[in-house]
Design a protein around this motif. Structure first.
Motif, PDB file in Angstrom:
ATOM      1  N   ALA A  75     -25.009 -38.318  -8.802  1.00  0.00           N
ATOM      2  CA  ALA A  75     -26.047 -38.157  -7.784  1.00  0.00           C
ATOM      3  C   ALA A  75     -25.687 -38.945  -6.530  1.00  0.00           C
ATOM      4  N   LEU A  76     -25.219 -40.173  -6.688  1.00  0.00           N
ATOM      5  CA  LEU A  76     -24.831 -40.981  -5.536  1.00  0.00           C
ATOM      6  C   LEU A  76     -23.606 -40.393  -4.838  1.00  0.00           C
ATOM      7  N   ALA A  77     -22.683 -39.813  -5.635  1.00  0.00           N
ATOM      8  CA  ALA A  77     -21.504 -39.171  -5.047  1.00  0.00           C
ATOM      9  C   ALA A  77     -21.914 -37.981  -4.182  1.00  0.00           C
ATOM     10  N   ALA A  78     -22.920 -37.215  -4.633  1.00  0.00           N
ATOM     11  CA  ALA A  78     -23.409 -36.092  -3.837  1.00  0.00           C
ATOM     12  C   ALA A  78     -23.991 -36.571  -2.516  1.00  0.00           C
ATOM     13  N   LEU A  79     -24.723 -37.676  -2.547  1.00  0.00           N
ATOM     14  CA  LEU A  79     -25.298 -38.209  -1.316  1.00  0.00           C
ATOM     15  C   LEU A  79     -24.215 -38.723  -0.368  1.00  0.00           C
ATOM     16  N   ARG A  80     -23.150 -39.308  -0.925  1.00  0.00           N
ATOM     17  CA  ARG A  80     -22.024 -39.730  -0.075  1.00  0.00           C
ATOM     18  C   ARG A  80     -21.361 -38.515   0.570  1.00  0.00           C
ATOM     19  N   GLN A  81     -21.258 -37.425  -0.216  1.00  0.00           N
ATOM     20  CA  GLN A  81     -20.599 -36.218   0.303  1.00  0.00           C
ATOM     21  C   GLN A  81     -21.377 -35.616   1.459  1.00  0.00           C
ATOM     22  N   VAL A  82     -22.713 -35.556   1.357  1.00  0.00           N
ATOM     23  CA  VAL A  82     -23.489 -34.984   2.457  1.00  0.00           C
ATOM     24  C   VAL A  82     -23.417 -35.888   3.683  1.00  0.00           C
ATOM     25  N   ARG A  83     -23.373 -37.206   3.463  1.00  0.00           N
ATOM     26  CA  ARG A  83     -23.238 -38.126   4.601  1.00  0.00           C
ATOM     27  C   ARG A  83     -21.932 -37.843   5.352  1.00  0.00           C
ATOM     28  N   GLU A  84     -20.833 -37.671   4.587  1.00  0.00           N
ATOM     29  CA  GLU A  84     -19.531 -37.391   5.207  1.00  0.00           C
ATOM     30  C   GLU A  84     -19.539 -36.042   5.917  1.00  0.00           C
ATOM     31  N   THR A  85     -20.150 -35.025   5.308  1.00  0.00           N
ATOM     32  CA  THR A  85     -20.180 -33.689   5.892  1.00  0.00           C
ATOM     33  C   THR A  85     -20.952 -33.674   7.205  1.00  0.00           C
ATOM     34  N   LEU A  86     -22.119 -34.282   7.199  1.00  0.00           N
ATOM     35  CA  LEU A  86     -22.936 -34.309   8.416  1.00  0.00           C
ATOM     36  C   LEU A  86     -22.252 -35.112   9.518  1.00  0.00           C
TER      37      LEU A  86
END
Length: 924
Positions: A218-229
């Motif tokens: 779950a935390l990895a998914a949140l890191r991924q969206v931060r990087e994408t945005l």
């Protein structure tokens, strides 16, 4: 007026009173689409012309008016001439589609999505999920998919796609609230890939992962969206995502699964339709579960494993459950423990060990549905749970067994005929409630269920088509069943037969897939040796895997074991096979016929004839395939090897048809190929009573045999040509028969000598020389017995019985005839059997039992008509006289009564009648 529906969420379509209506060509459809996109507002004629024809300024208002007129006729087919339009109306200088008279799927979707959003705000999650599922099922593709390059629907298309995304995310939110977190992870992961800038989608994914016990993911998914945005838009995540990240790090109670979201009474879905067929099977599975802790239902896709498992699970009385874990949409095997934990409400790390710890000694039934694509993961999960939790029982459905110790495998078979018929009627009633099939339609339904292999999925899809297609159309469309049997209203994995079979196909190894494609070339069942032949290599391992995975069925009780592909699966396999498969099949068919040919007139003839007759579907397929390839030589070669099988089994009309086709294709073939085929044609023409054609074909066979040096063909043609000529009334045939006997003896083939002696005896009897005829026939019987030519022995007995019947030895003849009938029954012969039954009819009549005679005459007539063979046509003098004797022994009405009863007798019935009444008092 009838309800009008227009669909634009995908390819454009319209129905009136539930029936599809034509909308014309692209421009005419675009006119209607412009009005639909206006959502009930009027659109001026100028605007329609601009939107539909864009830069084409030469189009006139007359064209638009004509299109509108045609659309009106389609949407209001029963509107009286001159009456004002009620659906597509004129307003001002343009047109309007009346929203109160038309149901548009886009508007229905919008209304449902709005209602669901309200339910979601009110925390009525089950209602929201149901409404959103219904709404999203309306989408069949992109909105206004017929007009990808047109400008007019772009704004409406964008609006609808935005609503669709919002509805999809609302559905995920509702299902998360209901506890479906583990099952949603895969869908949400795919959704975020499609919509990478949707912060709400990422939030839902992270929440689903966390509630499935996957905090790190779950935390990895949140890191991924931060990087994408940040990378793509130069933005930071919004406050909602930041709050969720903080809550996950703190394992805050507010984001944990609600303790009341899953009742502890199980989660089996309520059935939407009545369970039809399989009487007693749920009880049998219930009994197996009472005794064993792991029961796996196997069978091909569409056979009804899931429905049977659910019905069986409902019978169980467990303190906890039954719990349904649906695995079909779970693609990643590592997510299986999370799926189990999610359904069972287990918090914390999602592992099978953790689930087992929580279950402890609880009395639980788990239904693991459709796990064949995750077989190893399902096997390990079941192994762990069963080993560590004594109260757990597992009911699994899979196209192959799990392979665990103690597993009981229950093969779910296709429905028997009556149950398939019952299922069709039950499902058709929901689509056409007022329809009751008549007798002819009922026969079509039974044929349809048979042709669909008794697969419940296929039968239900066929029944669903009754709304728009007639039974005749459905039956005639079965060659393209993957298109016809389609249910667009069902978005699930079993939406079409193609997807159902394709599901299994994707799980095959390359070697298994190659063998599967090749096996589709068989027309009927086959053994391991045949499979190896068409695959050009040993295939035991691959065949074993295909049986295990329910793509091939093993026929119990056969030795050697035989295998079969259901017709639906076979059509799929053939669709993936290349030309090499057909060539290998033709080569195998030919080799089988060549191997059998030397034995067809010997001591082992019965078994070889039976084997070749059983392969008749393969012969048809090989001949048809060769005809398509233009390979006349192959057809001639195979026919030359098969003609004796056709003769013995009465394959008359079909055989002559294949011969005509082969001779047309192979007219330039050599005499070595043409001789046996002309010989075949002469024999079949004789059975058909066409003695002139039989004689002509025999002459051509003799010439070809002489040219090619094939003495057997030449002499056999001389032997039988004399008989056929005599039956046609030609003189001097007796001397020709004696010459043929001399040639047969010099050829050194005892079976030829036996046939020559038999024909000579027949011709001697025809000339009234009964004593000499009997001598020759007795000699023929001795030679036939020595070389094992059973056909000649039978034919000789028949001729001697004719002589005895004429001499008045009726009772002895009857006894001999019953014994012959039994022998022919055991051999599987058809034509000689029919001749014997016909003869016995006269023997019974002459021994004082004319009712049995009429019964047998009716049976011979009916069975002969089924294959196009008549003993009276083949033997016009004796057989017709014998039939007249039976008719004369009874009053006309009595004869007709018993004759008609005889037409209903099966082959075994005929044998029973002949043997029992031979010893019983006469029936007058």
């Amino acid at each position: 007026m009838a309800e009008v529906s227009i669909a634009v969420l995908g390819p454009m379509a319209a129905t009136v009173a539930g029936r599809p209506v034509p909308l014309g060509g692209p421009r005419q459809r675009a006119v209607l689409a412009v009005l639909v996109a206006a959502r009930g507002s009027a659109v001026s004629a100028d605007r329609i012309l601009h939107d539909v024809w864009e830069h084409d300024t030469n189009v006139s208002l007359g064209t638009l008016h004509a299109y509108v007129s045609t659309l009106r006729r389609a949407l209001e087919p029963r509107r009286p001439a001159g009456a004002p339009a009620q659906v597509l109306i004129t307003e001002g200088n343009g047109y309007r589609l009346r929203a109160d008279r038309v149901r548009v799927d886009a508007e229905t979707f919008t209304d449902l999505a709005r209602q669901a959003e309200q339910a979601l705000r009110e925390r009525r999650h089950e209602v929201a999920a149901r409404l959103l599922t219904e709404a999203l099922a309306l989408w069949r593709g992109e909105a206004y998919a017929d007009f990808p390059d047109a400008g007019f629907p772009s704004a409406e298309r964008a609006r609808m796609e935005a609503l669709r995304q919002a509805a999809t995310e609302n559905l995920y939110e509702a299902r998360l609230a209901l506890g479906d977190h583990a099952a949603l992870v895969g869908d949400l992961d795919k959704h975020t890939r499609t919509h990478p800038f949707s912060e709400r989608a990422w939030e839902l994914l992270a929440l689903a992962l966390y509630r499935s016990g996957r905090q790190a993911d779950a935390l990895a998914a949140l890191r991924q969206v931060r990087e994408t945005l940040g990378r793509e838009l130069g933005l930071d995540p919004g406050p909602s995502l930041r709050r969720l990240e903080t809550a996950i790090l703190a394992q805050h109670e507010q984001i944990a699964p609600r303790p009341d979201t899953r009742p502890r009474s199980g989660n089996l879905p309520n059935p939407l339709s009545r369970f039809v067929g399989r009487p007693g099977e749920p009880a049998r599975i219930d009994a197996l579960l009472a005794e064993h802790r792991l029961v796996t239902l196997t069978g091909p896709g569409g056979v009804g494993k899931t429905r049977l498992a659910l019905e069986s699970a409902r019978r169980r009385n467990h303190a906890d459950g039954p719990w349904l874990i649906e695995l079909a949409e779970l693609e990643d095997p590592t997510l299986l423990p999370a799926a189990l934990a999610g359904v069972l409400g287990v918090l914390g790390a999602a592992t099978c060990d953790r689930v087992a710890d929580v279950l402890g000694d609880r009395d639980v039934l788990l239904v693991l549905d459709n796990g064949e694509h995750l077989l190893e993961a399902v096997r390990e999960a079941a192994r762990t749970l069963l080993a560590r939790t004594p109260g757990v029982r597992v009911l699994a459905t899979s196209r192959e067994p799990l392979g665990l110790p103690g597993e009981v495998v229950y093969e779910v078979r296709p429905l028997p005929a009556e149950q398939g018929h019952e299922l069709f009627l039950a499902r058709a009633a929901t689509n056409v409630p007022d329809w009751t099939p008549d007798a002819s339609q009922d026969r079509l339904i039974r044929r349809l269920c048979h042709d669909l292999d008794g697969l419940p999925l296929a039968i239900e899809l066929a029944a669903a088509q009754c709304r728009v297609l007639s039974l005749e159309q459905i039956v005639s469309g079965l060659d393209d069943r993957f298109t016809v049997l389609h249910n667009s209203a069902d978005p699930g994995r079993h939406q079409t037969l193609w997807r159902t079979v394709s599901w299994s196909h994707t799980m095959l190894t390359p070697a298994e897939r190659e063998v599967f494609h090749r096996l589709g070339v068989f027309a009927s069942s086959f053994d391991l040796q045949a499979a190896a032949a068409v695959c050009d290599r040993p295939v035991y391992a691959e065949l074993n895997a295909l049986v295990r995975k329910s793509l091939v069925s093993a026929e119990a009780g056969t030795d050697p074991r035989r295998y079969r592909l259901l017709e639906t699966i076979k059509l799929f396999a053939r669709g993936h096979a290349d030309a090499r498969a057909g060539a290998a099949h033709r080569a195998w068919v030919l080799s089988e016929a060549e191997a059998a040919a030397p034995h067809l007139r010997g001591h082992r003839a019965g078994s070889y004839l039976a084997r070749l007759h059983a392969q008749q579907p393969e012969h048809r397929l090989a001949l048809s395939s060769a005809a398509q390839q233009g390979d006349g030589d192959y057809m001639l070669r195979l026919i030359g090897l098969l003609h004796w099988v056709w003769y013995r089994h009465g394959v008359v009309a079909e055989g002559l048809s294949w011969i005509a086709a082969a001779l047309e294709l192979g007219h330039d073939a050599g005499a070595e190929l043409l001789g046996p085929v002309h010989l075949a044609r002469s024999g079949l023409c004789y059975l058909a009573g066409d003695f002139g054609a039989a004689t002509e074909a025999a002459c051509r066979a003799a010439e070809a045999g002489a040219t090619s040096g094939d003495t057997h063909v030449e002499v056999q043609a001389l032997i039988h040509g004399a008989l056929f000529d005599a039956l046609g009334g030609a003189p001097d045939t007796l001397e020709r028969s004696r010459t043929a006997l001399t040639r047969a003896r010099s050829a050194g083939a005892r079976w030829l000598e036996a046939e020559a002696l038999m024909v000579l005896g027949m011709l001697l009897r025809a000339e009234g020389r009964a004593g000499t005829a009997r001598q020759r026939l007795t000699e023929a019987a001795a030679v036939a017995h020595e070389c094992g030519h059973g056909f000649v022995r039978t034919s000789v007995d028949w001729m001697i019985m004719k002589i005895d019947l004429e001499l008045g030895a009726h009772h002895r003849t009857l006894k001999q005839g019953v014994a012959m009938l039994t022998s022919l029954d055991d051999e599987g012969d058809v034509t000689s059997w029919l001749v014997c039954v016909h003869f016995l009819a006269a023997a019974f009549a002459l021994t004082g039992d004319p009712t049995t005679g009429a019964l047998l005459l009716g049976a011979a007539t009916e069975h002969g008509s089924r294959i196009g063979f008549s003993p009276e046509e083949m033997d016009p003098v004796d057989a017709r006289r014998q039939a007249a004797q039976v008719r004369a022994a009874l009053p006309a009405d009595a004869f007709d009564h018993w004759f008609e009863r005889g037409r209903s007798l099966s082959r075994s019935d005929v044998r029973d009648v002949a043997t029992t009444r031979h010893h019983a008092p006469p029936h007058v």
